[in-house]
Enzyme design. Sequence first.
Site, mmCIF file in Angstrom:
data_model
loop_
_atom_site.group_PDB
_atom_site.id
_atom_site.type_symbol
_atom_site.label_atom_id
_atom_site.label_comp_id
_atom_site.label_asym_id
_atom_site.label_seq_id
_atom_site.Cartn_x
_atom_site.Cartn_y
_atom_site.Cartn_z
ATOM 1 N N HIS A 144 13.798 -7.253 31.322
ATOM 2 C CA HIS A 144 12.563 -6.944 31.978
ATOM 3 C C HIS A 144 11.953 -8.310 32.269
ATOM 4 O O HIS A 144 11.504 -8.947 31.242
ATOM 5 C CB HIS A 144 11.826 -6.188 31.080
ATOM 6 N N GLU A 156 12.025 -9.509 28.572
ATOM 7 C CA GLU A 156 12.227 -8.833 27.458
ATOM 8 C C GLU A 156 13.547 -7.993 27.391
ATOM 9 O O GLU A 156 14.090 -7.345 28.612
ATOM 10 C CB GLU A 156 11.118 -7.630 27.471
#
Length: 288
Positions: A144, A156
């Site tokens: 992410h 992430e």
Amino acid sequence: MTTETPKHITVIGAGAMGSQIAMVCALAGYDTDVVDIAQDAVDRAETQLHERMDRDVAKQRRTAEDVAAAFERLTFTTDRDGCAAQADVVIEAAVEDLGIKRKLFAELDRICPEHTILVTNSSNIVSSRVADATGRPEKVCNFHFFNPALVMQCVEVVPHVGTSRKTVDTALELARSLGKQPVELKKEVPGFVANRLLGALRTEALKLYEDGVADFEDIDIAAKTALRHPMGPFELMDLVGIDVVHLIRLAEYEQTGDPASLPARSIREKYEAGEYGRKTGKGWYDYS
Ligand SMILES: NC(=O)c1ccc[n+]([C@@H]2O[C@H](COP(=O)([O-])OP(=O)(O)OC[C@H]3O[C@@H](n4cnc5c(N)ncnc54)[C@H](O)[C@@H]3O)[C@@H](O)[C@H]2O)c1
């Protein structure tokens, strides 16, 4: 290095996120394709990235040589299957729609080599919801980025319960090789880490405002002057879009079923009034 090093990356979706993610990969030395179903999205991505890189070179943030070499490595195309057949990693950044993503993952699973890792940049759809559309759930996770992906440092890495350790390690290593700072989550949770922190701040800011404790302008001032946030939570909502904030809450409610996840009253009112923030000229603040 504990994991196999990827060389070829295919990014699916040439929108706001996919185009910049592909540029990040190409700048870091990967052979990269950015693929979209729409030719005009591919063309727009190419034009915008050239404009952006020209600005970066003019401001001496990058050298013209590095940028030229990155564009040599970057292919803009609608030929998804030809690219995916060569990919070591596929980063899916297509439209936020579970049905489309599941279909994409199932098709990619059929096309990609056996070793290929399939990751999704989705902000809200956890990878367990697409991994079971493939025959390789152990090679699927969330990866992410934050907007704008060329600038923001955080990525992430979010495994689902069936993601292998090897896939997580490869994803962490990939993020570092892109010049990013990975944040590893141990398990799936809606919103991941950064957006949950932001969500908690936003929820409290809205509660203080709706309870009449302070005006929204003063809450923004407190965030900036006491907490050193670059923007207050209300200014940030106007930038992100109140329609987006509204949608994020609805998506979270769909996953949690918790009424506390639903949009706050003032967000619902602004959404219904079409006051989305900067993009409509009015949100919390007036931009007309
Ligand atoms: N915008 C953000 O701030 C942000 C931040 C982090 C993550 N994300 C996630 O990134 C993903 C993309 O978001 P975005 O803002 O770039 O969206 P966007 O609407 O700008 O771009 C999506 C692109 O996907 C293309 N597309 C749709 N279906 C496709 C398919 N089957 N194959 C190939 N391309 C297809 C569309 O033509 C469009 O160009 C979403 O999952 C979103 O949750 C967005």
